[in-house]
Design an enzyme around this catalytic site. Structure first.
Site, PDB file in Angstrom:
ATOM      1  CD  GLU A  79      91.349  53.149  35.674  1.00  0.00           C
ATOM      2  OE1 GLU A  79      91.366  54.378  35.828  1.00  0.00           O
ATOM      3  OE2 GLU A  79      91.810  52.582  34.659  1.00  0.00           O
ATOM      4  CB  CYS A 111      94.167  50.989  31.577  1.00  0.00           C
ATOM      5  SG  CYS A 111      92.775  52.100  31.521  1.00  0.00           S
ATOM      6  CB  THR A 152      85.306  54.947  25.088  1.00  0.00           C
ATOM      7  OG1 THR A 152      85.536  55.963  26.081  1.00  0.00           O
ATOM      8  CG2 THR A 152      85.399  55.587  23.729  1.00  0.00           C
ATOM      9  CB  SER A 201      94.346  60.455  26.745  1.00  0.00           C
ATOM     10  OG  SER A 201      93.238  60.236  25.899  1.00  0.00           O
ATOM     11  CG  HIS A 233      94.797  49.943  27.168  1.00  0.00           C
ATOM     12  ND1 HIS A 233      93.761  49.367  27.861  1.00  0.00           N
ATOM     13  CD2 HIS A 233      94.571  51.283  27.206  1.00  0.00           C
ATOM     14  CE1 HIS A 233      92.956  50.306  28.316  1.00  0.00           C
ATOM     15  NE2 HIS A 233      93.421  51.483  27.937  1.00  0.00           N
ATOM     16  CG  ASN A 276      88.418  51.384  28.300  1.00  0.00           C
ATOM     17  OD1 ASN A 276      89.117  50.410  28.575  1.00  0.00           O
ATOM     18  ND2 ASN A 276      88.856  52.634  28.422  1.00  0.00           N
ATOM     19  CB  SER A 309      95.709  57.549  31.864  1.00  0.00           C
ATOM     20  OG  SER A 309      95.145  57.347  30.595  1.00  0.00           O
TER      21      SER A 309
HETATM   22  N1  CAA Z   1      81.823  58.442  10.224  1.00  0.00           N
HETATM   23  C1  CAA Z   1      82.995  57.784  10.404  1.00  0.00           C
HETATM   24  N2  CAA Z   1      83.972  58.239  11.255  1.00  0.00           N
HETATM   25  C2  CAA Z   1      83.735  59.373  11.922  1.00  0.00           C
HETATM   26  C3  CAA Z   1      82.534  60.105  11.782  1.00  0.00           C
HETATM   27  C4  CAA Z   1      81.556  59.582  10.897  1.00  0.00           C
HETATM   28  N3  CAA Z   1      80.387  60.202  10.700  1.00  0.00           N
HETATM   29  N4  CAA Z   1      82.604  61.181  12.594  1.00  0.00           N
HETATM   30  C5  CAA Z   1      83.821  61.151  13.215  1.00  0.00           C
HETATM   31  N5  CAA Z   1      84.494  60.059  12.801  1.00  0.00           N
HETATM   32  C6  CAA Z   1      85.802  59.596  13.239  1.00  0.00           C
HETATM   33  C7  CAA Z   1      86.848  60.705  13.329  1.00  0.00           C
HETATM   34  O1  CAA Z   1      87.401  61.003  12.061  1.00  0.00           O
HETATM   35  C8  CAA Z   1      87.835  60.070  14.284  1.00  0.00           C
HETATM   36  O2  CAA Z   1      88.608  59.121  13.607  1.00  0.00           O
HETATM   37  P1  CAA Z   1      90.189  59.380  13.424  1.00  0.00           P
HETATM   38  O3  CAA Z   1      90.737  59.499  14.822  1.00  0.00           O
HETATM   39  O4  CAA Z   1      90.676  58.185  12.718  1.00  0.00           O
HETATM   40  O5  CAA Z   1      90.316  60.652  12.663  1.00  0.00           O
HETATM   41  C9  CAA Z   1      86.934  59.263  15.237  1.00  0.00           C
HETATM   42  O6  CAA Z   1      85.673  59.128  14.570  1.00  0.00           O
HETATM   43  C10 CAA Z   1      86.693  59.944  16.577  1.00  0.00           C
HETATM   44  O7  CAA Z   1      86.274  61.236  16.294  1.00  0.00           O
HETATM   45  P2  CAA Z   1      86.793  62.460  17.176  1.00  0.00           P
HETATM   46  O8  CAA Z   1      88.280  62.379  17.373  1.00  0.00           O
HETATM   47  O9  CAA Z   1      86.218  63.712  16.610  1.00  0.00           O
HETATM   48  O10 CAA Z   1      86.049  62.090  18.519  1.00  0.00           O
HETATM   49  P3  CAA Z   1      85.954  62.895  19.862  1.00  0.00           P
HETATM   50  O11 CAA Z   1      86.946  63.993  19.915  1.00  0.00           O
HETATM   51  O12 CAA Z   1      84.533  63.211  20.090  1.00  0.00           O
HETATM   52  O13 CAA Z   1      86.358  61.792  20.933  1.00  0.00           O
HETATM   53  C11 CAA Z   1      88.095  60.702  22.179  1.00  0.00           C
HETATM   54  C12 CAA Z   1      87.451  60.881  20.806  1.00  0.00           C
HETATM   55  C13 CAA Z   1      88.837  61.978  22.536  1.00  0.00           C
HETATM   56  C14 CAA Z   1      89.110  59.571  22.128  1.00  0.00           C
HETATM   57  C15 CAA Z   1      86.998  60.403  23.221  1.00  0.00           C
HETATM   58  O14 CAA Z   1      86.318  59.226  22.869  1.00  0.00           O
HETATM   59  C16 CAA Z   1      87.546  60.272  24.630  1.00  0.00           C
HETATM   60  O15 CAA Z   1      87.804  61.237  25.325  1.00  0.00           O
HETATM   61  N6  CAA Z   1      87.716  59.007  25.109  1.00  0.00           N
HETATM   62  C17 CAA Z   1      88.194  58.730  26.425  1.00  0.00           C
HETATM   63  C18 CAA Z   1      89.703  58.849  26.540  1.00  0.00           C
HETATM   64  C19 CAA Z   1      90.423  57.685  25.922  1.00  0.00           C
HETATM   65  O16 CAA Z   1      89.882  56.626  25.689  1.00  0.00           O
HETATM   66  N7  CAA Z   1      91.725  57.861  25.660  1.00  0.00           N
HETATM   67  C20 CAA Z   1      92.536  56.827  25.123  1.00  0.00           C
HETATM   68  C21 CAA Z   1      93.960  56.949  25.563  1.00  0.00           C
HETATM   69  S1  CAA Z   1      94.035  56.935  27.350  1.00  0.00           S
HETATM   70  C22 CAA Z   1      93.915  55.280  27.746  1.00  0.00           C
HETATM   71  O17 CAA Z   1      94.120  54.447  26.923  1.00  0.00           O
HETATM   72  C23 CAA Z   1      93.542  54.898  29.129  1.00  0.00           C
HETATM   73  C24 CAA Z   1      92.090  54.596  29.154  1.00  0.00           C
HETATM   74  O18 CAA Z   1      91.683  53.455  28.943  1.00  0.00           O
HETATM   75  C25 CAA Z   1      91.182  55.687  29.439  1.00  0.00           C
END
Ligand code: CAA
Length: 389
Positions: A79, A111, A152, A201, A233, A276, A309
């Site tokens: 992609e 992906c 990521t 997602s 994945h 990733n 996705s």
């Molecule tokens: N110590 C330990 N853990 C901590 C922490 C700390 N100080 N602070 C936060 N965390 C933990 C949180 O508790 C959370 O864990 P849990 O999910 O187990 O509760 C984890 O860290 C992540 O924290 P947030 O959820 O608050 O993080 P965020 O909202 O800033 O971002 C995300 C997370 C939304 C996935 C972001 O990384 C993102 O947008 N990523 C890209 C999208 C993605 O990868 N999606 C996956 C599905 S889509 C797909 O698979 C296709 C693809 O490849 C893109």
């Protein structure tokens, strides 16, 4: 006759960014990335390393002269396309010296595409058992500086040779896909970085996993206790871990749980360090499992969950072949450790680096560290690749 993956090649970029350094620069607690997402570092590409150079490096590690004569289909899943018309596989065909009477195409569905490519390859070999197929999964994940998905990102390419009587993994006939028309992550043609609804997602990923697995069990009689490992994945390892946890129901014995969990740890060893790589992430995890687990044996069954996705996902299983370890590498970790650590400033400079074309549509690039191949210039809008190492 069995059909499956005969050999696996892998390449990533030569630079890595520590996620602790990134966390500090972004004012985030480092444990959020290292424990919360389960990521330690990510591979960063310079402008001279792209999906074609990484794919060529990955494939050249495993290609023999016999492969060059027998491969008649190259499927390039990505992609991170470099051209809206010409398939990346055509560049690759030239760089690798594959015999001319071959079909070369590019496939896309976020992906997921490499999994469709693998199934197409299997069907091709079913019909032409003496032929081989080169399946490539190559991507550069780029979310944007200080964006929600920044931690990521990553880059890498997998090269899979699919053949009859494979020496590594047999692909079983139990593929089950699911399609959902959703907007969880997408990249319009006018944007160099994706739009993503992060939380949505991750929910979709997990829901696609559990609903497809339930249907897979119904249709094929599969169950977790029959599997030595489950590969996912891996957009970031914590999500894959949540995936495994959601499949492990209360009726699973402690022994089954321990086996699946310890093989899961082996399966994310490389992903933790590379980040990733979109369509290659599942296959990097598979490679990580095969090269890092001490518990796998011939005949073991592995479950695989592919998710792209948009969304399309698929679950299928594969069987480990006797002697598989002879076709893997034992020095992969040493190679990953050789990547040059870079500062956040250098990462940002590489991130924003763009080709500055002159009035003829040409430019040459300064030399960066790359794998065996590099993009050395653009000449009148044509990308020029060379073998450099
Ligand atoms: N110590 C330990 N853990 C901590 C922490 C700390 N100080 N602070 C936060 N965390 C933990 C949180 O508790 C959370 O864990 P849990 O999910 O187990 O509760 C984890 O860290 C992540 O924290 P947030 O959820 O608050 O993080 P965020 O909202 O800033 O971002 C995300 C997370 C939304 C996935 C972001 O990384 C993102 O947008 N990523 C890209 C999208 C993605 O990868 N999606 C996956 C599905 S889509 C797909 O698979 C296709 C693809 O490849 C893109």
């Amino acid at each position: 006759m069995t059909i499956g993956i005969d050999r696996i090649g892998f390449a990533t970029s030569q630079y890595r960014l520590s996620l602790e350094d990134l966390a500090q620069a972004r004012g985030v607690e480092p444990a959020k990335f290292t424990k919360g997402l389960m990521l330690d570092s990510m591979s960063i590409t310079p402008i001279t390393e792209d999906i074609v150079t990484m794919a060529a490096s990955a494939a050249s590690q495993i290609l023999t002269d016999e492969d060059r004569e027998t491969i008649d289909l190259i499927i390039f899943a990505t992609e991170t396309g470099i051209d809206q018309s010409k398939a990346a596989s055509v560049f690759l065909h030239g760089l690798l010296g594959i015999q001319p009477f071959a079909r070369s195409i590019e496939m896309k569905e976020a992906c997921y595409a490499a999994t469709a490519g693998l199934d197409y390859a299997k069907r091709h070999v079913e019909k032409f058992p003496d032929r081989r197929v080169l399946v490539i999964a190559s991507d550069i994940a780029k979310y944007g500086i200080a964006s929600g998905g920044e931690a990521t990102q990553g880059a890498g390419a997998l090269a899979l040779i699919v053949s009859s009587n494979p020496r590594t993994l047999i692909l079983n006939d139990d593929n089950l896909a699911q399609t959902r028309d959703i907007m969880d992550f997408w990249r319009p043609n006018y944007s160099t970085t994706p739009y993503v609804q992060g939380a949505f997602s991750t929910q979709q990923y997990l829901d696609c996993l559990t609903t497809t697995w339930a249907e897979h069990q119904k249709r094929f009689g599969t169950s977790l206790d029959q599997l030595a490992a489950f590969c996912f994945h891996v957009p970031f390892p914590k999500l894959a871990k949540k995936g495994l946890d959601s499949l492990m129901t209360d009726d699973l014995t402690e022994t089954d749980r321990d086996r699946l969990t310890s093989n899961f740890d082996a399966a994310i060893t490389y992903n933790r360090q590379i980040g990733n790589i979109y369509t290659g992430s599942l296959y990097l995890s598979l490679l990580s499992l095969l090269e890092n687990s001490r518990a796998l044996e011939a005949g073991d069954q592995i479950g695989l969950f592919s998710y792209g996705s948009g969304a399309v996902c698929e679950i299928f299983t594969a069987t480990i072949v006797d002697g598989f370890e002879q076709h893997l590498r034992t020095d992969r970790q040493a190679e990953l450790d050789l990547r040059t650590p870079i500062s956040v400033d250098t990462y940002e400079a590489l991130f924003y680096d763009e080709a500055q074309l002159d009035e003829t549509g040409s430019t040459s690039f300064k030399t960066y560290q790359t794998g065996a191949y590099a993009l050395t210039a653009i000449d009148q809008h044509q990308r020029i690749y060379q073998k450099v190492n």
